[in-house]
Design a protein around this motif. Structure first.
Motif, PDB file in Angstrom:
ATOM      1  N   TRP A   1       0.828  -1.217   0.000  1.00 42.68           N
ATOM      2  CA  TRP A   1       0.000   0.000   0.000  1.00 42.68           C
ATOM      3  C   TRP A   1       0.858   1.262   0.000  1.00 42.68           C
ATOM      4  CZ3 TRP A   1      -1.118   4.076   3.468  1.00 42.68           C
ATOM      5  CH2 TRP A   1      -2.292   4.778   3.207  1.00 42.68           C
ATOM      6  N   VAL A   2       1.997   1.216   0.669  1.00 43.65           N
ATOM      7  CA  VAL A   2       2.895   2.374   0.715  1.00 43.65           C
ATOM      8  C   VAL A   2       3.850   2.367  -0.474  1.00 43.65           C
ATOM      9  CG1 VAL A   2       4.814   3.439   1.974  1.00 43.65           C
ATOM     10  CG2 VAL A   2       2.781   2.706   3.210  1.00 43.65           C
ATOM     11  N   GLY A   3       4.450   1.205  -0.768  1.00 40.89           N
ATOM     12  CA  GLY A   3       5.483   1.143  -1.798  1.00 40.89           C
ATOM     13  C   GLY A   3       4.956   1.162  -3.215  1.00 40.89           C
ATOM     14  N   GLY A   4       3.724   0.748  -3.418  1.00 40.82           N
ATOM     15  CA  GLY A   4       3.179   0.673  -4.769  1.00 40.82           C
ATOM     16  C   GLY A   4       2.519   1.967  -5.181  1.00 40.82           C
ATOM     17  N   THR A   5       3.215   2.778  -5.967  1.00 40.81           N
ATOM     18  CA  THR A   5       2.664   4.080  -6.386  1.00 40.81           C
ATOM     19  C   THR A   5       2.177   4.011  -7.836  1.00 40.81           C
ATOM     20  OG1 THR A   5       4.917   4.804  -6.941  1.00 40.81           O
ATOM     21  CG2 THR A   5       4.053   5.403  -4.769  1.00 40.81           C
ATOM     22  N   VAL A   6       1.460   2.953  -8.171  1.00 38.96           N
ATOM     23  CA  VAL A   6       0.905   2.795  -9.512  1.00 38.96           C
ATOM     24  C   VAL A   6      -0.149   3.880  -9.745  1.00 38.96           C
ATOM     25  CG1 VAL A   6      -0.308   1.219 -11.072  1.00 38.96           C
ATOM     26  CG2 VAL A   6       1.331   0.305  -9.418  1.00 38.96           C
ATOM     27  N   SER A   7      -0.079   4.535 -10.895  1.00 41.07           N
ATOM     28  CA  SER A   7      -0.988   5.641 -11.185  1.00 41.07           C
ATOM     29  C   SER A   7      -2.418   5.138 -11.402  1.00 41.07           C
ATOM     30  CB  SER A   7      -0.518   6.392 -12.441  1.00 41.07           C
ATOM     31  OG  SER A   7      -0.649   5.572 -13.584  1.00 41.07           O
ATOM     32  N   ARG A   8      -3.386   6.043 -11.266  1.00 40.06           N
ATOM     33  CA  ARG A   8      -4.792   5.705 -11.524  1.00 40.06           C
ATOM     34  C   ARG A   8      -4.982   5.228 -12.961  1.00 40.06           C
ATOM     35  NH1 ARG A   8      -8.462  10.467  -8.678  1.00 40.06           N
ATOM     36  NH2 ARG A   8      -7.857  10.035  -6.517  1.00 40.06           N
ATOM     37  N   LYS A   9      -4.245   5.858 -13.874  1.00 41.40           N
ATOM     38  CA  LYS A   9      -4.325   5.478 -15.280  1.00 41.40           C
ATOM     39  C   LYS A   9      -3.977   4.009 -15.453  1.00 41.40           C
ATOM     40  CE  LYS A   9      -1.806   6.144 -19.619  1.00 41.40           C
ATOM     41  NZ  LYS A   9      -0.695   6.877 -20.283  1.00 41.40           N
ATOM     42  N   TYR A  10      -2.895   3.586 -14.819  1.00 38.92           N
ATOM     43  CA  TYR A  10      -2.471   2.205 -14.994  1.00 38.92           C
ATOM     44  C   TYR A  10      -3.313   1.227 -14.175  1.00 38.92           C
ATOM     45  CZ  TYR A  10       1.220   2.348 -18.386  1.00 38.92           C
ATOM     46  OH  TYR A  10       1.884   2.443 -19.576  1.00 38.92           O
ATOM     47  N   LYS A  11      -3.826   1.668 -13.066  1.00 37.38           N
ATOM     48  CA  LYS A  11      -4.763   0.807 -12.335  1.00 37.38           C
ATOM     49  C   LYS A  11      -5.980   0.490 -13.210  1.00 37.38           C
ATOM     50  CE  LYS A  11      -3.538   2.331  -7.653  1.00 37.38           C
ATOM     51  NZ  LYS A  11      -3.972   3.074  -6.447  1.00 37.38           N
TER      52      LYS A  11
END
Length: 413
Positions: free
Chosen positions: A119-129
């Motif tokens: 939850w902290v380390g994964g900064t995947v963008s909304r676009k890619y989600k």
């Protein structure tokens, strides 16, 4: 006279504001301490210790990011049935996007793809989600803070790195997904790390650990599905996976250090051991065991370097060798005990890994692999500079202030 009264009244108002700020700070500190204390007790009471048997597999060790990910991406692209991926960090940069695009394309061909990030380390963008979801990739973030112990649960991170491809090929170690891991960060390049590729019967344990973490995060139980556990051959390399959380890593390290007879070599980006583990290291030196410690010269986080100095001074006084890696950033997690065993994995030699993080280590008992790891370590020592006690005792008031601050929050660094 009136101006004097106004000045006095204004000063009183400032004093009152400061008073309430202090009260608020003390109250918040006590609240956080209570949250952490009770949350930790609850966590320790709920730990379900997972044990894996000794296995025989084939292992390959990668120490260079570009080499690792060339191999890794090739294997992922060739997946036919399912891809299970867990990383602590997946960043929002061009390299991470390349990785996500590979997963998206595989999902679009009908391959089952599951991606679990912290939850902290994964900064995947909304676009890619959104793109992952539309392609059919099952994407979940683990270890989100939860009531009623928001502070404690916000500190407990899933620091494991696991990839399992078709239930037959596995990866684990220190690398994450981000441009620094392939030497594209000016400050931290080249990035030095150790990662293991696995084939053979041990892959089933990586698969099980991933699915256990998936069950916890996604609330979906796939552990009984034999599709994910194909028949696997035995290999030549004896090893055992050790998952940990809470205080389990400290227990494992305590036992490993206790069996050392001649030499201990530790490679870690952060050396902030628990009191119990540090005493074990001092006892080992007292009984004639040599201790060599390899740490980075360049730090990637504030205060982690200064937090280690108190321990390093005591080790140096006892005769241990301390080396700072200077050819880039050193991020490997390795422990070698005599010629008996080698421990490679995801856990750092610090309190956060020992007490807070979910980690996964691999104990290796094969002599050829142990010699290979020692050869890698000796090369890294050649690319390092030995630290003396006088170096750490040299007058530096700014460093002293940083050391004091680091000691105060060492549990959370």
């Amino acid at each position: 006279m009136q101006s004097a009264k106004k000045l006095h009244k204004g000063a009183g108002f400032v004093v009152e504001i400061v008073y309430w700020i202090i009260i608020l700070f003390i109250g918040l500190t006590l609240l956080l301490a209570l949250d952490f204390s009770i949350g930790r007790k609850r966590h320790l009471a709920q730990i379900n210790k997972q044990t894996f048997p000794l296995r025989n597999s084939q292992l390959a060790i990668f120490t260079n990011g570009p080499d690792l990910f060339e191999d890794y991406f090739t294997e992922v692209k060739q997946a036919k049935k399912h891809i299970h991926v867990l990383f602590y960090i997946v960043k929002n940069d061009s390299f991470s996007q390349e990785f996500l695009e590979i997963l998206i394309k595989k999902a679009q061909t009908g391959v089952e793809v599951r991606l679990l990030v912290d939850w902290v380390g994964g900064t995947v963008s909304r676009k890619y989600k959104k793109k992952l979801k539309e392609a059919g990739v099952a994407f979940v973030q683990s270890q989100a803070p939860k009531l009623p112990f928001l502070f404690y649960t916000s500190q407990v991170r899933n620091h494991r790195k696991i990839t399992v491809i078709d239930g037959e090929i596995g990866y684990t170690g220190g690398y994450n997904i981000g441009k620094e891991y392939i030497n594209q960060d000016k400050k931290l390049s080249p990035w030095r790390d150790y990662h293991v590729k696995l084939t053979g019967e041990g892959v089933q344990d990586l698969q099980k650990e991933f699915l256990l973490d998936w069950k916890k995060a996604a609330k979906i139980d796939l552990l009984q599905n034999q599709l994910y556990f194909p028949s696997l051959p035995k290999g030549e390399i004896r090893h055992q996976f050790i998952p940990s959380e809470g205080n389990l890593l400290e227990e494992t390290l305590y036992d490993l250090i206790n069996i050392a007879e001649k030499a201990i070599i530790i490679g870690t980006p952060y050396f902030i051991p628990s009191d119990s583990i540090f005493r074990q290291l001092l006892k080992a030196i007292d009984r004639g065991v040599s201790l060599t410690l390899l740490v980075p010269f360049t730090a990637d986080h504030p205060l982690v370097k200064e937090a280690s100095y108190t321990y390093l001074r005591k080790l140096l006084k006892k005769g241990a060798e301390v080396h700072q890696y200077k050819k880039g950033f050193y991020h490997a997690k390795v422990l070698v005990i005599d010629d008996k065993l080698c421990d490679l994995g995801t856990a750092n030699f610090d309190k956060r890994s020992m007490f807070l993080n979910f980690e996964l280590n691999c104990l290796i008992y094969n002599q050829d692999v142990i010699r290979q790891v020692k050869t890698i370590l000796y090369q890294d020592l050649l690319d390092s500079e030995q630290v003396s006690l006088s170096d750490l005792n040299r007058f530096n008031p700014f460093r002293s202030l940083k050391e004091r601050a680091a000691q105060t929050i060492s549990y959370f660094l």
